[in-house]
Design a protein around this motif. Structure first.
Motif, PDB file in Angstrom:
ATOM      1  N   SER A   1       0.821  -1.210   0.000  1.00 27.27           N
ATOM      2  CA  SER A   1       0.000   0.000   0.000  1.00 27.27           C
ATOM      3  C   SER A   1       0.854   1.258   0.000  1.00 27.27           C
ATOM      4  CB  SER A   1      -0.936   0.004   1.211  1.00 27.27           C
ATOM      5  OG  SER A   1      -0.190  -0.059   2.425  1.00 27.27           O
ATOM      6  N   GLU A   2       2.013   1.206   0.648  1.00 24.01           N
ATOM      7  CA  GLU A   2       2.914   2.358   0.710  1.00 24.01           C
ATOM      8  C   GLU A   2       3.591   2.597  -0.635  1.00 24.01           C
ATOM      9  OE1 GLU A   2       4.168   2.013   5.444  1.00 24.01           O
ATOM     10  OE2 GLU A   2       5.404   1.042   3.905  1.00 24.01           O
ATOM     11  N   ILE A   3       3.945   1.519  -1.307  1.00 25.61           N
ATOM     12  CA  ILE A   3       4.587   1.646  -2.621  1.00 25.61           C
ATOM     13  C   ILE A   3       3.625   2.254  -3.635  1.00 25.61           C
ATOM     14  CG2 ILE A   3       5.519   0.335  -4.575  1.00 25.61           C
ATOM     15  CD1 ILE A   3       6.778  -1.578  -2.579  1.00 25.61           C
ATOM     16  N   LEU A   4       2.376   1.785  -3.622  1.00 22.03           N
ATOM     17  CA  LEU A   4       1.401   2.307  -4.574  1.00 22.03           C
ATOM     18  C   LEU A   4       1.124   3.790  -4.343  1.00 22.03           C
ATOM     19  CD1 LEU A   4      -1.285  -0.515  -4.935  1.00 22.03           C
ATOM     20  CD2 LEU A   4       0.714  -0.055  -6.347  1.00 22.03           C
ATOM     21  N   ALA A   5       1.275   4.248  -3.114  1.00 25.38           N
ATOM     22  CA  ALA A   5       0.983   5.648  -2.800  1.00 25.38           C
ATOM     23  C   ALA A   5       2.160   6.585  -3.071  1.00 25.38           C
ATOM     24  CB  ALA A   5       0.567   5.773  -1.340  1.00 25.38           C
ATOM     25  N   LEU A   6       3.288   6.050  -3.479  1.00 25.35           N
ATOM     26  CA  LEU A   6       4.462   6.895  -3.720  1.00 25.35           C
ATOM     27  C   LEU A   6       4.234   7.846  -4.891  1.00 25.35           C
ATOM     28  CD1 LEU A   6       7.470   4.391  -3.371  1.00 25.35           C
ATOM     29  CD2 LEU A   6       6.829   6.230  -1.792  1.00 25.35           C
ATOM     30  N   ALA A   7       4.540   9.109  -4.658  1.00 25.00           N
ATOM     31  CA  ALA A   7       4.541  10.101  -5.734  1.00 25.00           C
ATOM     32  C   ALA A   7       5.990  10.318  -6.164  1.00 25.00           C
ATOM     33  CB  ALA A   7       3.932  11.413  -5.239  1.00 25.00           C
TER      34      ALA A   7
ATOM     35  N   THR B   1      -8.198  -1.951  -2.060  1.00 26.36           N
ATOM     36  CA  THR B   1      -9.318  -2.884  -2.019  1.00 26.36           C
ATOM     37  C   THR B   1     -10.667  -2.186  -2.029  1.00 26.36           C
ATOM     38  OG1 THR B   1      -8.089  -4.587  -0.829  1.00 26.36           O
ATOM     39  CG2 THR B   1     -10.465  -4.677  -0.670  1.00 26.36           C
ATOM     40  N   HIS B   2     -10.813  -1.187  -1.175  1.00 26.55           N
ATOM     41  CA  HIS B   2     -12.131  -0.596  -0.974  1.00 26.55           C
ATOM     42  C   HIS B   2     -12.309   0.760  -1.658  1.00 26.55           C
ATOM     43  CE1 HIS B   2     -12.813  -3.851   1.804  1.00 26.55           C
ATOM     44  NE2 HIS B   2     -11.777  -3.488   2.532  1.00 26.55           N
ATOM     45  N   THR B   3     -11.664   1.785  -1.133  1.00 24.76           N
ATOM     46  CA  THR B   3     -11.927   3.143  -1.606  1.00 24.76           C
ATOM     47  C   THR B   3     -11.169   3.528  -2.864  1.00 24.76           C
ATOM     48  OG1 THR B   3     -10.171   4.146  -0.278  1.00 24.76           O
ATOM     49  CG2 THR B   3     -12.328   3.846   0.776  1.00 24.76           C
ATOM     50  N   LYS B   4     -10.059   2.829  -3.127  1.00 23.43           N
ATOM     51  CA  LYS B   4      -9.187   3.181  -4.259  1.00 23.43           C
ATOM     52  C   LYS B   4      -8.692   4.624  -4.126  1.00 23.43           C
ATOM     53  CE  LYS B   4     -10.165  -0.755  -6.329  1.00 23.43           C
ATOM     54  NZ  LYS B   4      -9.188  -1.835  -6.493  1.00 23.43           N
ATOM     55  N   LYS B   5      -8.424   5.011  -2.887  1.00 27.62           N
ATOM     56  CA  LYS B   5      -7.980   6.371  -2.630  1.00 27.62           C
ATOM     57  C   LYS B   5      -6.726   6.380  -1.765  1.00 27.62           C
ATOM     58  CE  LYS B   5     -12.579   8.520  -2.862  1.00 27.62           C
ATOM     59  NZ  LYS B   5     -13.612   9.303  -2.106  1.00 27.62           N
ATOM     60  N   ILE B   6      -6.025   7.527  -1.824  1.00 26.60           N
ATOM     61  CA  ILE B   6      -4.877   7.737  -0.960  1.00 26.60           C
ATOM     62  C   ILE B   6      -5.385   8.014   0.448  1.00 26.60           C
ATOM     63  CG2 ILE B   6      -2.879   9.194  -0.489  1.00 26.60           C
ATOM     64  CD1 ILE B   6      -2.524   7.541  -2.977  1.00 26.60           C
ATOM     65  N   GLN B   7      -4.749   7.430   1.442  1.00 21.34           N
ATOM     66  CA  GLN B   7      -5.160   7.643   2.818  1.00 21.34           C
ATOM     67  C   GLN B   7      -3.937   7.715   3.727  1.00 21.34           C
ATOM     68  OE1 GLN B   7      -7.583   4.133   3.502  1.00 21.34           O
ATOM     69  NE2 GLN B   7      -5.825   3.008   4.273  1.00 21.34           N
ATOM     70  N   LYS B   8      -4.178   7.782   5.022  1.00 21.30           N
ATOM     71  CA  LYS B   8      -3.080   7.846   5.980  1.00 21.30           C
ATOM     72  C   LYS B   8      -2.318   6.529   6.004  1.00 21.30           C
ATOM     73  CE  LYS B   8      -5.334  11.110   9.135  1.00 21.30           C
ATOM     74  NZ  LYS B   8      -5.824  11.307  10.527  1.00 21.30           N
ATOM     75  N   THR B   9      -1.090   6.582   6.485  1.00 21.98           N
ATOM     76  CA  THR B   9      -0.292   5.369   6.639  1.00 21.98           C
ATOM     77  C   THR B   9      -0.899   4.494   7.729  1.00 21.98           C
ATOM     78  OG1 THR B   9       1.151   6.586   8.160  1.00 21.98           O
ATOM     79  CG2 THR B   9       1.886   6.384   5.866  1.00 21.98           C
TER      80      THR B   9
ATOM     81  N   LEU C   1       0.622   4.692  -9.742  1.00 25.69           N
ATOM     82  CA  LEU C   1      -0.804   4.950  -9.949  1.00 25.69           C
ATOM     83  C   LEU C   1      -0.970   5.823 -11.179  1.00 25.69           C
ATOM     84  CD1 LEU C   1      -2.035   5.872  -6.344  1.00 25.69           C
ATOM     85  CD2 LEU C   1      -2.252   3.668  -7.484  1.00 25.69           C
ATOM     86  N   ASP C   2      -2.023   5.577 -11.950  1.00 26.92           N
ATOM     87  CA  ASP C   2      -2.254   6.445 -13.104  1.00 26.92           C
ATOM     88  C   ASP C   2      -3.050   7.682 -12.667  1.00 26.92           C
ATOM     89  OD1 ASP C   2      -4.958   5.769 -12.920  1.00 26.92           O
ATOM     90  OD2 ASP C   2      -4.852   4.278 -14.512  1.00 26.92           O
ATOM     91  N   LYS C   3      -3.427   8.515 -13.619  1.00 31.46           N
ATOM     92  CA  LYS C   3      -4.125   9.762 -13.300  1.00 31.46           C
ATOM     93  C   LYS C   3      -5.466   9.526 -12.616  1.00 31.46           C
ATOM     94  CE  LYS C   3      -3.772  11.078 -17.560  1.00 31.46           C
ATOM     95  NZ  LYS C   3      -3.929  11.864 -18.827  1.00 31.46           N
ATOM     96  N   ASN C   4      -6.048   8.346 -12.822  1.00 31.70           N
ATOM     97  CA  ASN C   4      -7.345   8.010 -12.219  1.00 31.70           C
ATOM     98  C   ASN C   4      -7.197   7.230 -10.915  1.00 31.70           C
ATOM     99  OD1 ASN C   4      -8.807   9.145 -14.433  1.00 31.70           O
ATOM    100  ND2 ASN C   4      -8.298   7.298 -15.619  1.00 31.70           N
ATOM    101  N   LEU C   5      -5.972   7.195 -10.398  1.00 29.63           N
ATOM    102  CA  LEU C   5      -5.648   6.447  -9.175  1.00 29.63           C
ATOM    103  C   LEU C   5      -5.940   4.953  -9.323  1.00 29.63           C
ATOM    104  CD1 LEU C   5      -6.759   8.800  -6.236  1.00 29.63           C
ATOM    105  CD2 LEU C   5      -4.560   8.629  -7.392  1.00 29.63           C
ATOM    106  N   GLU C   6      -5.735   4.451 -10.520  1.00 24.52           N
ATOM    107  CA  GLU C   6      -5.849   3.017 -10.769  1.00 24.52           C
ATOM    108  C   GLU C   6      -4.452   2.395 -10.669  1.00 24.52           C
ATOM    109  OE1 GLU C   6      -8.485   1.045 -11.292  1.00 24.52           O
ATOM    110  OE2 GLU C   6      -9.880   2.713 -11.023  1.00 24.52           O
ATOM    111  N   SER C   7      -4.416   1.142 -10.261  1.00 27.24           N
ATOM    112  CA  SER C   7      -3.124   0.484 -10.086  1.00 27.24           C
ATOM    113  C   SER C   7      -3.215  -1.002 -10.399  1.00 27.24           C
ATOM    114  CB  SER C   7      -2.645   0.640  -8.642  1.00 27.24           C
ATOM    115  OG  SER C   7      -3.439  -0.167  -7.777  1.00 27.24           O
ATOM    116  N   LEU C   8      -2.054  -1.617 -10.481  1.00 29.59           N
ATOM    117  CA  LEU C   8      -2.031  -3.077 -10.543  1.00 29.59           C
ATOM    118  C   LEU C   8      -2.538  -3.620  -9.216  1.00 29.59           C
ATOM    119  CD1 LEU C   8       1.420  -4.017 -12.151  1.00 29.59           C
ATOM    120  CD2 LEU C   8      -0.831  -4.071 -13.212  1.00 29.59           C
ATOM    121  N   SER C   9      -3.182  -4.754  -9.232  1.00 33.47           N
ATOM    122  CA  SER C   9      -3.684  -5.349  -8.000  1.00 33.47           C
ATOM    123  C   SER C   9      -2.572  -6.108  -7.286  1.00 33.47           C
ATOM    124  CB  SER C   9      -4.829  -6.319  -8.309  1.00 33.47           C
ATOM    125  OG  SER C   9      -4.328  -7.459  -8.992  1.00 33.47           O
ATOM    126  N   ASN C  10      -2.791  -6.325  -6.007  1.00 37.50           N
ATOM    127  CA  ASN C  10      -1.863  -7.120  -5.217  1.00 37.50           C
ATOM    128  C   ASN C  10      -1.771  -8.524  -5.790  1.00 37.50           C
ATOM    129  OD1 ASN C  10      -1.529  -9.102  -2.620  1.00 37.50           O
ATOM    130  ND2 ASN C  10      -0.415  -7.181  -2.319  1.00 37.50           N
TER     131      ASN C  10
END
Length: 225
Positions: free
Chosen positions: A63-69, A89-97, A133-142
């Motif tokens: 989750s931390e890797i996917l959130a890297l800018a 899994t759920h929100t597909k959004k950036i959140q707290k660590t 993450l792409d511009k739509n905050l989509e990513s490869l799945s775990n």
């Protein structure tokens, strides 16, 4: 961008892992083989390979890797800043660590940075501020990354592990290299050293036995000098 289809599983908050990780990490020779296999013919469209290499080099959670800018990657000072996580899994959004202690700045090796630079140049057309993450905050799945990792392990002829095992591998190799446990605990984002001991106690015990034999060898040399 994937070598595997998408799926996912994510727990934003959680307790300390209680499962024995004894069988869930690679030794040094296996790690070398995995890196060689992952790097062979690597292409920017095989995003999972870059994610695996970053996981192995940093011990970051998926989750931390996917959130890297890209702004979190300091190529000059060779560091990565961890300030957030991605709920894949759920929100597909950036959140707290996962915890407040998970916020950290860690070093990253030059070889992995070189690969990230190449990846950045090849993917700039996507114009995303995030690394994976792409511009739509989509990513490869775990699940997709785990499938890629499993296939790489099979090709390398080594023990098959999951992505989270890369974190265990990273930590275990640092311990065997004699890296200070306090530093390792902070690098992994653990809130206390006791958590690190709880998860990796067996590795520390094994290292302690090895150090004990060094004392015996030293005394033998002194007595026979």
């Amino acid at each position: 961008m994937s070598e595997s289809p998408k799926s996912s599983s994510f727990i934003a908050k959680g307790s300390v892992a209680t499962k024995d990780v004894r069988k869930k990490y690679l030794n040094k020779s296996e790690t070398v083989k995995l890196i060689q296999e992952i790097k062979t013919g690597i292409k920017p469209q095989w995003q999972s390979r870059y994610i695996i290499l970053v996981g192995l080099a940093t011990g970051l959670r998926f989750s931390e890797i996917l959130a890297l800018a890209w702004s979190d990657v300091d190529f000059k000072n060779k560091t990565i800043k961890v300030t957030k996580a991605y709920d894949y899994t759920h929100t597909k959004k950036i959140q707290k660590t996962k915890t407040e202690s998970s916020k950290r700045i860690i070093s990253i090796d030059n070889d992995t940075l070189v690969l990230l630079k190449q990846y950045k140049l090849a993917t700039q057309i996507n114009q995303s501020k995030y690394v994976f993450l792409d511009k739509n905050l989509e990513s490869l799945s775990n699940n997709a990354v785990n499938k890629s990792l499993k296939k790489a392990c099979q090709r390398a002829g080594i023990t098959e592990i999951t992505f989270h095992s890369l974190r265990h591998t990273h930590c275990s190799l640092l311990i065997y290299q004699g890296v200070n446990i306090k530093y390792i605990s902070k690098r992994l984002g653990h809130s206390t050293i006791s958590i690190t001991y709880q998860i990796y106690g067996h590795v520390l015990d094994e290292l302690e036995q090895r150090e004990s034999s060094k004392v015996d060898d030293m005394m033998q040399l002194l007595y026979n000098a």
